[in-house]
Design a protein around this motif. Sequence first.
Motif, PDB file in Angstrom:
ATOM      1  N   ILE A 254      -3.122  15.669 112.487  1.00  0.00           N
ATOM      2  CA  ILE A 254      -1.687  15.928 112.385  1.00  0.00           C
ATOM      3  C   ILE A 254      -1.507  17.431 112.188  1.00  0.00           C
ATOM      4  N   GLU A 255      -0.547  18.036 112.897  1.00  0.00           N
ATOM      5  CA  GLU A 255      -0.447  19.485 112.898  1.00  0.00           C
ATOM      6  C   GLU A 255       0.972  19.985 112.653  1.00  0.00           C
ATOM      7  N   ASP A 256       1.041  21.235 112.159  1.00  0.00           N
ATOM      8  CA  ASP A 256       2.305  21.940 112.027  1.00  0.00           C
ATOM      9  C   ASP A 256       2.716  22.458 113.404  1.00  0.00           C
ATOM     10  N   MET A 257       4.035  22.499 113.637  1.00  0.00           N
ATOM     11  CA  MET A 257       4.550  22.947 114.926  1.00  0.00           C
ATOM     12  C   MET A 257       5.586  24.043 114.722  1.00  0.00           C
ATOM     13  N   ASN A 258       5.396  25.166 115.429  1.00  0.00           N
ATOM     14  CA  ASN A 258       6.343  26.279 115.368  1.00  0.00           C
ATOM     15  C   ASN A 258       7.491  26.061 116.340  1.00  0.00           C
ATOM     16  N   LEU A 259       8.686  26.385 115.887  1.00  0.00           N
ATOM     17  CA  LEU A 259       9.884  26.256 116.718  1.00  0.00           C
ATOM     18  C   LEU A 259      10.240  27.611 117.330  1.00  0.00           C
ATOM     19  N   TRP A 260      10.340  27.633 118.666  1.00  0.00           N
ATOM     20  CA  TRP A 260      10.732  28.828 119.413  1.00  0.00           C
ATOM     21  C   TRP A 260      11.984  28.509 120.213  1.00  0.00           C
ATOM     22  N   VAL A 261      12.976  29.393 120.152  1.00  0.00           N
ATOM     23  CA  VAL A 261      14.270  29.143 120.792  1.00  0.00           C
ATOM     24  C   VAL A 261      14.667  30.333 121.647  1.00  0.00           C
ATOM     25  N   LYS A 262      15.243  30.037 122.807  1.00  0.00           N
ATOM     26  CA  LYS A 262      15.777  31.073 123.697  1.00  0.00           C
ATOM     27  C   LYS A 262      17.204  30.680 124.066  1.00  0.00           C
ATOM     28  N   THR A 263      18.147  31.562 123.795  1.00  0.00           N
ATOM     29  CA  THR A 263      19.550  31.289 124.048  1.00  0.00           C
ATOM     30  C   THR A 263      20.075  32.292 125.076  1.00  0.00           C
ATOM     31  N   PRO A 264      21.287  32.091 125.596  1.00  0.00           N
ATOM     32  CA  PRO A 264      21.827  33.026 126.587  1.00  0.00           C
ATOM     33  C   PRO A 264      21.820  34.477 126.118  1.00  0.00           C
ATOM     34  N   ASN A 265      21.974  34.682 124.800  1.00  0.00           N
ATOM     35  CA  ASN A 265      21.978  36.048 124.282  1.00  0.00           C
ATOM     36  C   ASN A 265      20.622  36.713 124.396  1.00  0.00           C
TER      37      ASN A 265
ATOM     38  N   GLU B  81      -1.330  30.177 109.764  1.00  0.00           N
ATOM     39  CA  GLU B  81      -0.284  30.070 110.787  1.00  0.00           C
ATOM     40  C   GLU B  81       0.742  31.195 110.647  1.00  0.00           C
ATOM     41  N   ASP B  82       1.056  31.592 109.400  1.00  0.00           N
ATOM     42  CA  ASP B  82       1.921  32.753 109.185  1.00  0.00           C
ATOM     43  C   ASP B  82       1.300  34.007 109.800  1.00  0.00           C
ATOM     44  N   GLU B  83       0.002  34.164 109.608  1.00  0.00           N
ATOM     45  CA  GLU B  83      -0.702  35.336 110.141  1.00  0.00           C
ATOM     46  C   GLU B  83      -0.675  35.360 111.663  1.00  0.00           C
ATOM     47  N   ILE B  84      -0.794  34.185 112.286  1.00  0.00           N
ATOM     48  CA  ILE B  84      -0.748  34.107 113.753  1.00  0.00           C
ATOM     49  C   ILE B  84       0.602  34.582 114.261  1.00  0.00           C
ATOM     50  N   VAL B  85       1.696  34.077 113.666  1.00  0.00           N
ATOM     51  CA  VAL B  85       3.034  34.480 114.099  1.00  0.00           C
ATOM     52  C   VAL B  85       3.247  35.968 113.886  1.00  0.00           C
ATOM     53  N   ALA B  86       2.848  36.477 112.714  1.00  0.00           N
ATOM     54  CA  ALA B  86       3.029  37.902 112.419  1.00  0.00           C
ATOM     55  C   ALA B  86       2.257  38.771 113.403  1.00  0.00           C
ATOM     56  N   SER B  87       1.043  38.357 113.733  1.00  0.00           N
ATOM     57  CA  SER B  87       0.226  39.119 114.678  1.00  0.00           C
ATOM     58  C   SER B  87       0.862  39.155 116.057  1.00  0.00           C
ATOM     59  N   ILE B  88       1.401  38.020 116.496  1.00  0.00           N
ATOM     60  CA  ILE B  88       2.049  37.943 117.807  1.00  0.00           C
ATOM     61  C   ILE B  88       3.295  38.815 117.845  1.00  0.00           C
ATOM     62  N   GLN B  89       4.079  38.801 116.768  1.00  0.00           N
ATOM     63  CA  GLN B  89       5.328  39.563 116.736  1.00  0.00           C
ATOM     64  C   GLN B  89       5.104  41.074 116.693  1.00  0.00           C
ATOM     65  N   GLU B  90       3.904  41.486 116.336  1.00  0.00           N
ATOM     66  CA  GLU B  90       3.581  42.920 116.316  1.00  0.00           C
ATOM     67  C   GLU B  90       3.264  43.460 117.705  1.00  0.00           C
ATOM     68  N   LYS B  91       2.993  42.573 118.658  1.00  0.00           N
ATOM     69  CA  LYS B  91       2.605  42.992 119.997  1.00  0.00           C
ATOM     70  C   LYS B  91       3.834  43.398 120.820  1.00  0.00           C
ATOM     71  N   PRO B  92       3.709  44.422 121.659  1.00  0.00           N
ATOM     72  CA  PRO B  92       4.821  44.784 122.543  1.00  0.00           C
ATOM     73  C   PRO B  92       5.019  43.722 123.634  1.00  0.00           C
ATOM     74  N   ILE B  93       6.251  43.580 124.086  1.00  0.00           N
ATOM     75  CA  ILE B  93       6.547  42.656 125.178  1.00  0.00           C
ATOM     76  C   ILE B  93       6.064  43.284 126.483  1.00  0.00           C
TER      77      ILE B  93
ATOM     78  N   ALA C 194       5.595  24.522 119.458  1.00  0.00           N
ATOM     79  CA  ALA C 194       4.225  24.886 119.823  1.00  0.00           C
ATOM     80  C   ALA C 194       3.301  24.679 118.635  1.00  0.00           C
ATOM     81  N   ARG C 195       2.086  24.233 118.911  1.00  0.00           N
ATOM     82  CA  ARG C 195       1.097  24.072 117.840  1.00  0.00           C
ATOM     83  C   ARG C 195       0.963  25.383 117.065  1.00  0.00           C
ATOM     84  N   ALA C 196       1.174  25.306 115.758  1.00  0.00           N
ATOM     85  CA  ALA C 196       1.176  26.525 114.954  1.00  0.00           C
ATOM     86  C   ALA C 196      -0.184  27.214 114.930  1.00  0.00           C
ATOM     87  N   LEU C 197      -1.261  26.472 115.211  1.00  0.00           N
ATOM     88  CA  LEU C 197      -2.607  27.048 115.228  1.00  0.00           C
ATOM     89  C   LEU C 197      -3.003  27.587 116.604  1.00  0.00           C
ATOM     90  N   SER C 198      -2.134  27.429 117.597  1.00  0.00           N
ATOM     91  CA  SER C 198      -2.441  27.892 118.950  1.00  0.00           C
ATOM     92  C   SER C 198      -1.883  29.296 119.169  1.00  0.00           C
TER      93      SER C 198
END
Length: 281
Positions: free
Chosen positions: A268-279, A105-117, A236-240
Amino acid sequence: MVQLKKFANERFSALICIDPFNQRVRLDDYSGKVRDVIQSVLQEAAGCGASKVIVKVRREHMPFFLEKGFRLEGVFSHYFLGSDAYGMSLFLTEERMRCPYWLKEDEIVASIQEKPIKSDPEKWQDDYVMRKANISDTQMLAKLYDTVFETYPTPMNKPDYIQKVMEEGTVFYAVEHDGQIVSAASAEINATYGHAELTDCATLPSYRKLGFMHHLILALEKELQSIYIYVFYSLARALSYGMNQVFYQLGYTYTGRFQNNCYIFDKIEDMNLWVKTPNKS
């Protein structure tokens, strides 16, 4: 069925969610003497045989929970009318603490964060209709969730339950094709503290990779902003890979992971927390 318990006396008040299906107890709000709040939460957990306790606490109260064995799992930025809430958990069984997929799950997040928006979302196809769902859609929504999820933390495969949450203020948006709902997502609104949880994201397998969820989340955000809600979060499901990528591409920030949080799909699964604020908007 989930049960919300409200406690109020001369020492403290608390809003505690009892969740037998997911074998957990959750503290959603509180005030007063923090040690009394903790004692009440732990009593409820013992009474229902929960294996995990989850709390959302204010920064200044973290030491009270740390001394009872709670650990930080995620930060709900701007949760309390602009002040952060700290998601902390206490595990009550060894089994609930086992986590075989954490590094993956760490690898999934790291891979996603390397991608350009991406500046341009997937182009909308005219033969699909996206709209706000209503009470008349509960049967189709229930069928969608029943098809997509083998198990789910809440009974979204039941039309009566969907109608109940709609009547309580949850907003659904859906994509329709050939007379059936093929994708949907919802927003659970907390008007008291001015935030919303984006949840119940589902797309039929044959319609995935068409970019529907990106458009649904944007539509929900626009709806929420129209009623002056500007803080959004999602678990979000950490494995998705797909769902985590959607939130990253929409400007959400990864702020933690809740270990063995709930039953979804086949376990039973781990869930990643994603947050979007006004900033970040």
